[in-house]
Every structure is written in structure tokens, then in C-alpha cells.
Design a protein around this motif. Structure first.
Motif, short mmCIF file in Angstrom:
data_model
loop_
_atom_site.label_atom_id
_atom_site.label_comp_id
_atom_site.label_asym_id
_atom_site.label_seq_id
_atom_site.Cartn_x
_atom_site.Cartn_y
_atom_site.Cartn_z
N CYS A 1 102.18 -20.95 41.30
CA CYS A 1 102.91 -21.85 42.20
C CYS A 1 102.26 -21.89 43.57
O CYS A 1 102.09 -22.96 44.16
CB CYS A 1 104.36 -21.40 42.32
SG CYS A 1 105.39 -21.87 40.92
N CYS B 1 109.26 -21.55 40.07
CA CYS B 1 109.77 -20.41 40.87
C CYS B 1 109.33 -20.53 42.33
O CYS B 1 110.01 -20.06 43.22
CB CYS B 1 109.31 -19.09 40.25
SG CYS B 1 107.63 -18.59 40.67
N GLY B 2 108.17 -21.14 42.56
CA GLY B 2 107.71 -21.32 43.93
C GLY B 2 107.07 -20.09 44.55
O GLY B 2 106.55 -20.16 45.67
N THR B 3 107.07 -18.97 43.82
CA THR B 3 106.57 -17.74 44.44
C THR B 3 105.46 -17.05 43.64
O THR B 3 104.81 -16.15 44.15
CB THR B 3 107.71 -16.71 44.62
OG1 THR B 3 108.32 -16.48 43.35
CG2 THR B 3 108.76 -17.23 45.59
N CYS B 4 105.23 -17.44 42.36
CA CYS B 4 104.18 -16.76 41.58
C CYS B 4 102.80 -17.24 42.05
O CYS B 4 102.68 -18.21 42.81
CB CYS B 4 104.37 -17.02 40.08
SG CYS B 4 103.96 -18.70 39.54
N CYS C 1 103.47 -22.23 35.91
CA CYS C 1 104.52 -21.28 36.30
C CYS C 1 105.31 -20.86 35.06
O CYS C 1 105.78 -21.70 34.29
CB CYS C 1 105.46 -21.93 37.31
SG CYS C 1 106.86 -20.87 37.75
ZN ZN Z 1 105.93 -19.97 39.66
#
Ligand code: ZN
Length: 307
Positions: A58, A52-55, A66
Motif C-alpha cells: 500500500c 489497509c493503507g499501511t502495508c 494488499c
Molecule cells: Zn495494504
């Protein structure tokens, strides 16, 4: 798909496997040019096809944790095909002077090895036992441990893998078939009578885990990388009183992040780590999995899908 790890996911019977792929970009989607790639660039697709790149995980670089990760060859069609789609954000650039055959196994096995070593906090000159040191991941862990992290490696595997393990940089090779008390005595003798600072279990074997705990010196760290298939089994020797009294650490390491992939590819491009591989055609895919299972494959098999 065999799903020997009993992963709780529904994988269609028709799913295309494969998660260490290198290829050339032949088409780009709208907006994908913002990630620095262009037509004709050589790039790699990893087991993690995307996160996701945002949690919080991550953002901390723990991509393997993730909850929204997507795996190549599991949730999405993988790399055992001539053309594959993948999100540009998560692709890895391949250094120009690195061959695709060597780059491909670095994208999972190499990155996983590098990330596990990074988590060991081992200092140069420390003793490290690698269980399964001649396997696809193990021979990369051995090379990186000896040549990039300055470890003194004791490699353990089947006798047929001795040459590869020694060539990979292990100072000591021990045959896994030797009686387990004798292996322990040898590990202890070589590691200043105390045991290893770090044990990395690359073998997908419950026996290797339970043997590995015994190799640790007080304050030592066992890092689990190999995932045994079949029924989940606890580590037989991981007694709480032992863990407390010897201040042992048992750490799991799954995959790595995008920077780990870039770092290990750079080490490969410089010749610090390479992969023992043989090239096979797509038609030998089933045979290759059988060879993996029986232990007949030394190092990695790379499938050439363009040949
Ligand atoms: Zn993530």
C-alpha cells in the motif's frame, strides 16, 4: 455470482455485484469529512473498496497486492444497487465536467488500463500490440496508449471491432481470426522487422497470451491484464531459453492505485480518453453478462440505477 476465475473466497449467493459505481454522497459517517468530501459530492466506488493503507505494498502504491484488500461486489455488497456504503478514505472524486456514464468505467477498466501502461516503461513512438483491442479494457488501453503514452498501436480483435479499434487510435488493425502465422508476419512487418516493444494482453484468453509472446522484439515486455477463466493454463510459448536469450519480460498488472484512478479520470475529463458505452437498465443485468461472455458487447454497458 459465477466466480469464473475460481477465486478461493466464499461469496454468498445473495451478494450484490458491481464494482464501477458513480453516485452522490447522501449521508456521511463520523469522521469521514476529513477526506475532503462533502454532502452532494459525486464520487466513485472502485473494485478495491478499501485496502489497509499501511502495508509495504500500500505504501508503495501497489494497492492490488494488499493482503487485506476488500473488493466491492465480492467481499462487500457492490454497486448494482441504488444506495451503497463505502469507506470515505478510498472513494475517488469525479471531475465536475465528466459525465457519470464515462466516469464509471474509468474506475476499474480505465484505471487498470492506465496502470498497465504506466508499468510498460514504453517510450513515445514505440510499437505496442494490444490483444483484445476492442474490448471493454482493450479499447481504453488502445486510446491511452496512442493518445496519452504516444505509442504506435497495432490492435488485434474480432473483425467486427475494427472500427472501434481504429477510432481508438490504433494505426494498424489485425483480425484475430487470420491465420496466426500471417498475424505474426504483419506485426513484424509493421514494427521495423523486429516485433513490438510491448504487448498488452487484454483478452481473457490463453491463446492470446501464447500468441502475444511471439510478437515481442528482443528486450520486449508482455503485460498481462486479461484473466482467462477455467482451468489455470501456462503460457504455451513462454520457454525459458527464449525468455533468457531475447531478454523478454512478462509482467502482470492488476488494477491500479488511487492516484491512477485520479489520473485517468483527469485524462477522461480532458477528452483524451473516453468510453464506448450503451446505457441499460438494471433489468438487463443478466443479458449484459451473457453479451460480455459471447463477445457481443462492444465497449462497456453502463447500468442506470436511477432511471
Ligand atoms: Zn495494504
Amino acid at each position: 455470482m459465477k466466480n469464473s476465475w475460481n477465486l478461493p473466497v466464499l461469496v454468498p449467493d445473495t451478494q450484490v455485484g458491481g464494482h464501477e459505481g458513480v453516485g452522490t454522497i447522501v449521508q456521511m459517517g463520523d469522521g469521514s469529512d476529513m477526506y475532503g468530501f462533502g454532502m452532494g459530492d459525486r464520487v466513485g466506488v472502485k473494485w478495491l473498496r478499501e485496502t489497509c493503507g499501511t502495508c509495504a505494498y500500500c505504501l508503495a502504491g501497489d494497492d492490488g497486492l494488499c493482503a487485506k484488500q476488500s473488493a466491492s461486489g465480492l467481499f462487500q455488497p457492490g454497486t448494482f444497487q441504488q444506495y451503497v456504503t463505502a469507506p470515505a478514505r478510498y472513494l475517488t472524486p469525479i471531475p465536475a465536467k465528466l459525465s457519470s456514464e464515462v466516469a464509471a468505467p474509468m474506475l476499474c477498466a480505465g484505471m487498470t488500463s492506465y496502470a498497465a501502461l504506466r508499468k510498460s516503461n514504453a517510450k513515445p513512438g514505440n510499437w505496442m500490440v494490444v490483444l483484445g483491442a476492442g474490448g471493454g479494457v482493450g479499447h481504453l488501453v488502445t486510446q491511452l496508449a496512442a493518445k496519452a503514452f504516444g505509442q504506435r498501436v497495432i490492435g488485434i480483435d474480432q473483425a467486427s471491432k475494427e472500427k472501434l479499434v481504429k477510432e481508438s487510435g490504433a494505426e494498424v488493425f489485425l483480425d484475430v481470426a487470420t491465420q496466426s502465422g500471417d498475424v505474426l508476419a504483419e506485426v513484424t512487418r509493421h514494427s521495423e522487422g523486429l516485433g513490438a516493444h510491448t504487448v498488452i494482453v487484454c483478452a481473457a484468453s490463453n491463446a492470446a497470451y501464447s500468441q502475444g509472446v511471439g510478437f515481442l522484439r528482443p528486450g520486449g515486455t508482455l503485460i498481462g491484464v486479461g484473466m482467462p477463466g477455467g482451468d489455470p493454463t501456462p503460457i504455451a510459448t513462454a520457454m525459458p531459453s527464449l525468455i533468457v536469450q531475447k531478454q523478454l519480460k512478462i509482467v502482470g498488472s492488476i488494477l491500479g492505485n488511487r492516484q491512477d484512478a485520479i489520473d485517468v479520470l483527469e485524462l477522461a475529463a480532458r477528452g483524451v480518453v473516453t468510453v464506448h458505452y450503451e446505457i441499460r437498465g438494471l433489468g438487463s443485468l443478466t443479458q449484459t453478462f451473457e453479451d460480455l461472455e459471447s463477445g457481443a458487447l462492444t465497449g462497456r454497458a453502463v447500468l442506470d440505477l436511477c432511471g
